[in-house]
Design a protein around this motif. Structure first.
Motif, PDB file in Angstrom:
ATOM      1  N   MET A   1       0.827  -1.204   0.000  1.00 45.73           N
ATOM      2  CA  MET A   1       0.000   0.000   0.000  1.00 45.73           C
ATOM      3  C   MET A   1       0.862   1.254   0.000  1.00 45.73           C
ATOM      4  SD  MET A   1      -2.970  -0.771   2.763  1.00 45.73           S
ATOM      5  CE  MET A   1      -4.264  -1.950   2.475  1.00 45.73           C
ATOM      6  N   THR A   2       0.314   2.310  -0.588  1.00 43.49           N
ATOM      7  CA  THR A   2       0.931   3.631  -0.471  1.00 43.49           C
ATOM      8  C   THR A   2       0.584   4.202   0.898  1.00 43.49           C
ATOM      9  OG1 THR A   2      -1.023   4.770  -1.314  1.00 43.49           O
ATOM     10  CG2 THR A   2       0.627   4.079  -2.951  1.00 43.49           C
ATOM     11  N   LYS A   3       1.221   5.309   1.231  1.00 44.18           N
ATOM     12  CA  LYS A   3       0.901   5.963   2.498  1.00 44.18           C
ATOM     13  C   LYS A   3      -0.575   6.361   2.522  1.00 44.18           C
ATOM     14  CE  LYS A   3       2.185  10.283   3.788  1.00 44.18           C
ATOM     15  NZ  LYS A   3       3.105  11.352   4.210  1.00 44.18           N
ATOM     16  N   GLU A   4      -1.069   6.899   1.414  1.00 45.03           N
ATOM     17  CA  GLU A   4      -2.463   7.330   1.346  1.00 45.03           C
ATOM     18  C   GLU A   4      -3.418   6.149   1.487  1.00 45.03           C
ATOM     19  OE1 GLU A   4      -0.019   8.293  -0.746  1.00 45.03           O
ATOM     20  OE2 GLU A   4       0.155  10.333   0.070  1.00 45.03           O
ATOM     21  N   GLU A   5      -3.119   5.029   0.825  1.00 36.88           N
ATOM     22  CA  GLU A   5      -3.954   3.831   0.949  1.00 36.88           C
ATOM     23  C   GLU A   5      -3.953   3.316   2.386  1.00 36.88           C
ATOM     24  OE1 GLU A   5      -3.406   1.940  -3.539  1.00 36.88           O
ATOM     25  OE2 GLU A   5      -1.914   1.520  -1.989  1.00 36.88           O
ATOM     26  N   CYS A   6      -2.801   3.367   3.020  1.00 41.10           N
ATOM     27  CA  CYS A   6      -2.674   2.925   4.408  1.00 41.10           C
ATOM     28  C   CYS A   6      -3.465   3.840   5.335  1.00 41.10           C
ATOM     29  CB  CYS A   6      -1.192   2.904   4.796  1.00 41.10           C
ATOM     30  SG  CYS A   6      -0.870   2.334   6.472  1.00 41.10           S
ATOM     31  N   MET A   7      -3.361   5.142   5.126  1.00 45.15           N
ATOM     32  CA  MET A   7      -4.115   6.085   5.942  1.00 45.15           C
ATOM     33  C   MET A   7      -5.610   5.817   5.826  1.00 45.15           C
ATOM     34  SD  MET A   7      -1.838   9.491   5.073  1.00 45.15           S
ATOM     35  CE  MET A   7      -3.171  10.615   5.333  1.00 45.15           C
ATOM     36  N   GLU A   8      -6.086   5.590   4.624  1.00 46.55           N
ATOM     37  CA  GLU A   8      -7.504   5.304   4.388  1.00 46.55           C
ATOM     38  C   GLU A   8      -7.918   3.988   5.054  1.00 46.55           C
ATOM     39  OE1 GLU A   8     -11.413   5.334   3.069  1.00 46.55           O
ATOM     40  OE2 GLU A   8      -9.969   6.981   3.025  1.00 46.55           O
ATOM     41  N   ALA A   9      -7.107   2.955   4.872  1.00 43.83           N
ATOM     42  CA  ALA A   9      -7.434   1.639   5.442  1.00 43.83           C
ATOM     43  C   ALA A   9      -7.473   1.682   6.964  1.00 43.83           C
ATOM     44  CB  ALA A   9      -6.421   0.591   4.966  1.00 43.83           C
ATOM     45  N   LEU A  10      -6.488   2.328   7.572  1.00 40.15           N
ATOM     46  CA  LEU A  10      -6.458   2.376   9.030  1.00 40.15           C
ATOM     47  C   LEU A  10      -7.576   3.265   9.582  1.00 40.15           C
ATOM     48  CD1 LEU A  10      -2.668   2.404   9.958  1.00 40.15           C
ATOM     49  CD2 LEU A  10      -4.219   0.491   9.558  1.00 40.15           C
ATOM     50  N   SER A  11      -7.924   4.295   8.850  1.00 43.06           N
ATOM     51  CA  SER A  11      -9.038   5.143   9.265  1.00 43.06           C
ATOM     52  C   SER A  11     -10.341   4.349   9.219  1.00 43.06           C
ATOM     53  CB  SER A  11      -9.133   6.366   8.347  1.00 43.06           C
ATOM     54  OG  SER A  11     -10.265   7.136   8.668  1.00 43.06           O
ATOM     55  N   ARG A  12     -10.531   3.643   8.127  1.00 40.51           N
ATOM     56  CA  ARG A  12     -11.777   2.911   7.924  1.00 40.51           C
ATOM     57  C   ARG A  12     -11.895   1.681   8.825  1.00 40.51           C
ATOM     58  NH1 ARG A  12     -12.551   1.566   2.051  1.00 40.51           N
ATOM     59  NH2 ARG A  12     -13.075   3.757   1.987  1.00 40.51           N
ATOM     60  N   HIS A  13     -10.828   0.901   8.921  1.00 39.61           N
ATOM     61  CA  HIS A  13     -10.909  -0.401   9.589  1.00 39.61           C
ATOM     62  C   HIS A  13     -10.437  -0.405  11.043  1.00 39.61           C
ATOM     63  CE1 HIS A  13     -12.093  -2.168   5.813  1.00 39.61           C
ATOM     64  NE2 HIS A  13     -11.038  -1.614   5.233  1.00 39.61           N
ATOM     65  N   ALA A  14      -9.613   0.582  11.426  1.00 38.10           N
ATOM     66  CA  ALA A  14      -9.094   0.590  12.794  1.00 38.10           C
ATOM     67  C   ALA A  14      -9.427   1.895  13.526  1.00 38.10           C
ATOM     68  CB  ALA A  14      -7.586   0.360  12.790  1.00 38.10           C
ATOM     69  N   ASN A  15     -10.179   2.774  12.832  1.00 40.03           N
ATOM     70  CA  ASN A  15     -10.595   4.042  13.423  1.00 40.03           C
ATOM     71  C   ASN A  15      -9.407   4.865  13.922  1.00 40.03           C
ATOM     72  OD1 ASN A  15     -12.643   5.861  13.948  1.00 40.03           O
ATOM     73  ND2 ASN A  15     -12.857   5.197  16.072  1.00 40.03           N
ATOM     74  N   ILE A  16      -8.338   4.870  13.113  1.00 39.84           N
ATOM     75  CA  ILE A  16      -7.139   5.639  13.457  1.00 39.84           C
ATOM     76  C   ILE A  16      -7.134   6.907  12.615  1.00 39.84           C
ATOM     77  CG2 ILE A  16      -4.613   5.670  13.419  1.00 39.84           C
ATOM     78  CD1 ILE A  16      -4.759   2.625  13.928  1.00 39.84           C
ATOM     79  N   ASN A  17      -6.973   8.031  13.270  1.00 41.24           N
ATOM     80  CA  ASN A  17      -6.948   9.316  12.593  1.00 41.24           C
ATOM     81  C   ASN A  17      -5.832   9.302  11.532  1.00 41.24           C
ATOM     82  OD1 ASN A  17      -6.365  12.075  11.939  1.00 41.24           O
ATOM     83  ND2 ASN A  17      -7.381  12.683  13.818  1.00 41.24           N
ATOM     84  N   PRO A  18      -6.158   9.696  10.288  1.00 41.74           N
ATOM     85  CA  PRO A  18      -5.135   9.713   9.230  1.00 41.74           C
ATOM     86  C   PRO A  18      -3.897  10.543   9.574  1.00 41.74           C
ATOM     87  CG  PRO A  18      -7.309   9.911   8.269  1.00 41.74           C
ATOM     88  CD  PRO A  18      -7.492  10.006   9.758  1.00 41.74           C
ATOM     89  N   VAL A  19      -4.073  11.602  10.371  1.00 41.50           N
ATOM     90  CA  VAL A  19      -2.922  12.423  10.773  1.00 41.50           C
ATOM     91  C   VAL A  19      -1.954  11.594  11.613  1.00 41.50           C
ATOM     92  CG1 VAL A  19      -2.205  14.436  12.124  1.00 41.50           C
ATOM     93  CG2 VAL A  19      -4.207  14.584  10.632  1.00 41.50           C
ATOM     94  N   ILE A  20      -2.480  10.736  12.467  1.00 38.92           N
ATOM     95  CA  ILE A  20      -1.625   9.866  13.290  1.00 38.92           C
ATOM     96  C   ILE A  20      -0.865   8.894  12.390  1.00 38.92           C
ATOM     97  CG2 ILE A  20      -1.585   8.108  15.107  1.00 38.92           C
ATOM     98  CD1 ILE A  20      -2.401  10.869  16.138  1.00 38.92           C
ATOM     99  N   THR A  21      -1.591   8.256  11.469  1.00 41.75           N
ATOM    100  CA  THR A  21      -0.940   7.303  10.553  1.00 41.75           C
ATOM    101  C   THR A  21       0.142   7.999   9.748  1.00 41.75           C
ATOM    102  OG1 THR A  21      -2.980   6.019  10.394  1.00 41.75           O
ATOM    103  CG2 THR A  21      -1.329   5.660   8.672  1.00 41.75           C
ATOM    104  N   SER A  22      -0.165   9.174   9.212  1.00 44.43           N
ATOM    105  CA  SER A  22       0.811   9.922   8.415  1.00 44.43           C
ATOM    106  C   SER A  22       2.043  10.273   9.230  1.00 44.43           C
ATOM    107  CB  SER A  22       0.162  11.203   7.876  1.00 44.43           C
ATOM    108  OG  SER A  22       1.084  11.962   7.149  1.00 44.43           O
ATOM    109  N   THR A  23       1.846  10.704  10.461  1.00 42.25           N
ATOM    110  CA  THR A  23       2.966  11.086  11.328  1.00 42.25           C
ATOM    111  C   THR A  23       3.864   9.893  11.643  1.00 42.25           C
ATOM    112  OG1 THR A  23       1.641  12.857  12.296  1.00 42.25           O
ATOM    113  CG2 THR A  23       3.581  12.140  13.542  1.00 42.25           C
ATOM    114  N   VAL A  24       3.246   8.768  11.997  1.00 41.75           N
ATOM    115  CA  VAL A  24       4.028   7.564  12.300  1.00 41.75           C
ATOM    116  C   VAL A  24       4.749   7.088  11.039  1.00 41.75           C
ATOM    117  CG1 VAL A  24       3.930   5.169  13.110  1.00 41.75           C
ATOM    118  CG2 VAL A  24       2.551   6.923  14.243  1.00 41.75           C
ATOM    119  N   TRP A  25       4.058   7.113   9.884  1.00 44.08           N
ATOM    120  CA  TRP A  25       4.674   6.704   8.615  1.00 44.08           C
ATOM    121  C   TRP A  25       5.909   7.563   8.339  1.00 44.08           C
ATOM    122  CZ3 TRP A  25       2.535   3.311   4.637  1.00 44.08           C
ATOM    123  CH2 TRP A  25       3.269   3.301   3.445  1.00 44.08           C
ATOM    124  N   LYS A  26       5.781   8.882   8.487  1.00 44.78           N
ATOM    125  CA  LYS A  26       6.912   9.784   8.235  1.00 44.78           C
ATOM    126  C   LYS A  26       8.093   9.467   9.150  1.00 44.78           C
ATOM    127  CE  LYS A  26       4.129  13.655   6.632  1.00 44.78           C
ATOM    128  NZ  LYS A  26       3.619  14.989   6.990  1.00 44.78           N
TER     129      LYS A  26
END
Length: 90
Positions: A24-49
């Protein structure tokens, strides 16, 4: 940072690693975690970075691999289109 915050970040990191296994790309991961794990995309993006900073060589290779996969898929689609056009007489 409290233990619960560190634990949460480790969980997000683990989920990002799962996304990487699915190429997955970062954007795909942000979307998946938001949808399936209720994780704020900003959190996913920050951890990814942060993971990118800590593992630059891995992410460089990962992105190159994704680019190669996308180029290969485009070539296969073009070939399929050419084959289907030639079989229909266009």
């Amino acid at each position: 940072m409290g233990e619960s915050s560190a634990s949460y970040i480790r969980m997000v990191q683990h989920l990002i690693e799962k996304c990487l296994l699915f190429h997955m790309t970062k954007e795909e991961c942000m979307e998946a975690l938001s949808r399936h794990a209720n994780i704020n995309p900003v959190i996913t993006s920050t951890v990814w970075k942060e993971l990118e900073k800590e593992n630059k060589e891995f992410f460089d290779a990962y992105m190159k691999s994704r680019e190669d996969e996308m180029a290969e898929m485009e070539i296969k689609q073009m070939i399929q289109k050419m084959i289907s056009q030639s079989s229909t007489g266009d």
